[in-house]
Design a protein around this motif. Structure first.
Motif, short mmCIF file in Angstrom:
data_model
loop_
_atom_site.label_atom_id
_atom_site.label_comp_id
_atom_site.label_asym_id
_atom_site.label_seq_id
_atom_site.Cartn_x
_atom_site.Cartn_y
_atom_site.Cartn_z
N GLY A 151 18.93 -0.59 0.51
CA GLY A 151 19.10 -1.52 0.46
C GLY A 151 19.34 -2.76 -0.32
N LYS A 152 17.60 -2.81 -0.84
CA LYS A 152 16.72 -3.71 -1.57
C LYS A 152 15.86 -3.14 -2.31
CE LYS A 152 16.11 -6.29 3.14
NZ LYS A 152 14.82 -6.66 4.38
N GLU A 153 15.72 -4.26 -3.17
CA GLU A 153 15.11 -3.53 -4.49
C GLU A 153 13.40 -3.70 -4.30
OE1 GLU A 153 17.53 -6.88 -7.56
OE2 GLU A 153 15.08 -7.46 -6.86
N ARG A 154 12.89 -2.64 -4.74
CA ARG A 154 11.64 -2.32 -4.96
C ARG A 154 10.99 -3.47 -5.26
NH1 ARG A 154 9.37 3.39 -7.76
NH2 ARG A 154 11.33 3.96 -6.45
N GLU A 155 9.45 -3.51 -4.55
CA GLU A 155 8.51 -4.85 -4.46
C GLU A 155 6.93 -4.91 -4.64
OE1 GLU A 155 8.46 -7.22 -0.74
OE2 GLU A 155 8.86 -6.30 0.79
N GLY A 156 6.36 -4.98 -5.23
CA GLY A 156 5.03 -5.24 -5.32
C GLY A 156 4.58 -5.40 -3.93
N SER A 214 -11.13 -6.05 -7.93
CA SER A 214 -10.23 -7.03 -7.79
C SER A 214 -9.35 -6.82 -6.74
CB SER A 214 -9.74 -7.60 -9.59
OG SER A 214 -11.29 -8.22 -10.41
N THR A 215 -8.34 -7.23 -6.89
CA THR A 215 -7.09 -7.44 -5.75
C THR A 215 -6.30 -8.34 -5.62
OG1 THR A 215 -8.31 -7.78 -3.74
CG2 THR A 215 -8.83 -5.21 -4.31
N TYR A 216 -5.56 -8.02 -5.12
CA TYR A 216 -4.07 -9.26 -5.08
C TYR A 216 -3.07 -8.49 -4.03
CZ TYR A 216 -0.36 -12.08 -6.71
OH TYR A 216 0.88 -12.71 -6.16
N TYR A 217 -2.71 -9.05 -3.05
CA TYR A 217 -1.81 -8.81 -2.40
C TYR A 217 -0.89 -9.68 -2.25
CZ TYR A 217 -5.84 -6.24 -0.26
OH TYR A 217 -7.16 -5.48 -0.27
N ALA A 218 1.26 -9.30 -2.13
CA ALA A 218 1.78 -9.44 -1.83
C ALA A 218 2.04 -10.45 -0.43
CB ALA A 218 3.51 -9.23 -1.62
N ASP A 219 2.34 -11.78 -0.38
CA ASP A 219 2.34 -12.75 0.63
C ASP A 219 2.37 -12.62 1.73
OD1 ASP A 219 3.95 -16.19 -1.42
OD2 ASP A 219 1.33 -14.86 -0.97
N SER A 220 3.58 -11.29 1.67
CA SER A 220 3.28 -11.20 3.37
C SER A 220 3.16 -9.79 3.86
CB SER A 220 5.38 -10.18 2.97
OG SER A 220 5.36 -9.04 1.80
N LYS A 231 -0.47 -10.45 3.04
CA LYS A 231 -2.13 -10.77 3.05
C LYS A 231 -2.12 -10.52 4.81
CE LYS A 231 -1.75 -13.29 -0.99
NZ LYS A 231 -2.00 -14.99 -1.56
N GLY A 232 -3.21 -10.35 4.98
CA GLY A 232 -3.73 -10.49 6.02
C GLY A 232 -4.05 -9.33 6.90
N ARG A 233 -2.77 -8.36 6.47
CA ARG A 233 -2.30 -6.98 7.32
C ARG A 233 -2.60 -5.94 6.52
NH1 ARG A 233 2.92 -6.41 8.92
NH2 ARG A 233 3.34 -7.17 6.68
N PHE A 234 -2.72 -6.00 5.68
CA PHE A 234 -2.62 -5.08 4.49
C PHE A 234 -4.28 -4.72 3.70
CE2 PHE A 234 1.50 -3.25 3.89
CZ PHE A 234 2.07 -3.84 5.42
N THR A 235 -5.02 -3.62 3.48
CA THR A 235 -6.06 -3.16 2.73
C THR A 235 -5.72 -2.42 1.41
OG1 THR A 235 -7.42 -4.32 4.58
CG2 THR A 235 -8.29 -3.31 2.76
N ILE A 236 -5.84 -2.42 0.44
CA ILE A 236 -6.01 -1.42 -0.58
C ILE A 236 -7.34 -1.37 -1.14
CG2 ILE A 236 -5.42 -3.22 -3.27
CD1 ILE A 236 -3.58 -1.18 -4.08
N SER A 237 -7.55 -0.68 -1.69
CA SER A 237 -8.95 0.32 -2.13
C SER A 237 -8.82 1.84 -2.30
CB SER A 237 -9.83 0.04 -0.47
OG SER A 237 -9.53 1.14 0.36
N GLN A 238 -10.03 1.85 -2.76
CA GLN A 238 -10.51 3.25 -3.54
C GLN A 238 -11.10 4.31 -2.91
OE1 GLN A 238 -11.35 2.75 -7.73
NE2 GLN A 238 -8.92 1.15 -8.18
N ASP A 239 -10.89 5.49 -2.30
CA ASP A 239 -11.88 6.36 -2.28
C ASP A 239 -12.74 6.38 -2.36
OD1 ASP A 239 -11.00 8.86 0.62
OD2 ASP A 239 -12.63 7.28 0.33
N ASN A 240 -13.88 6.89 -2.08
CA ASN A 240 -15.25 7.11 -2.34
C ASN A 240 -15.39 8.08 -3.67
OD1 ASN A 240 -17.09 4.89 -1.13
ND2 ASN A 240 -17.40 6.54 0.07
N ASP A 241 -14.60 9.16 -3.35
CA ASP A 241 -14.08 10.14 -4.12
C ASP A 241 -13.58 9.92 -5.79
OD1 ASP A 241 -11.25 12.16 -2.92
OD2 ASP A 241 -11.49 10.21 -3.72
#
Length: 125
Positions: free
Chosen positions: A42-47, A57-63, A65-75
């Protein structure tokens, strides 16, 4: 075309953690802006978060921040989303997305031309 396949979703209790993975059909995803989006019923897709050039370079939604971490694996062809201290508000289908070139750092879905099928994350209160 670039194919993306998410994995790692599931059900956890509030306060728990999950690690999502996105396997890409590319030898090196560092030439792409890579991102995670989510959509609850029932909600819109959010980044959620995006990254270019591994962790340069990374960017996180305020909701998240501090809990999620985005990264690329070594492969070099796998995108990761480490989710900690999950709450019921994080329940959604999570999608991996990619766009050739650098990120625009606004988490707008229209930038992304390649999408995965999604993986369900359910957090119980």
């Amino acid at each position: 075309q670039v194919q993306l396949v998410e994995s790692g979703g599931g059900s956890v209790q509030a306060g728990g953690s999950l690690r999502l993975s996105c396997a890409a059909s590319e030898y090196d995803i560092r030439a792409y802006c890579m991102a995670w989006f989510r959509q609850a019923p029932g909600k819109e897709r959010e980044g959620v978060a995006e990254v270019f050039g591994n962790i340069v370079s990374t960017y996180y939604a305020d909701s998240v921040k501090g809990r999620f971490t985005i990264s690329q694996d070594n492969d070099k062809n796998t995108l990761i989303l480490q989710m900690n201290n999950l709450s019921a508000g994080d329940t959604a289908i999570y999608y991996c997305a990619a766009a050739r070139g650098r990120c625009y750092w606004d988490l707008r879905a229209t930038h992304f031309t390649y999408w995965g099928q999604g993986t369900q994350v359910t957090v119980s209160a």
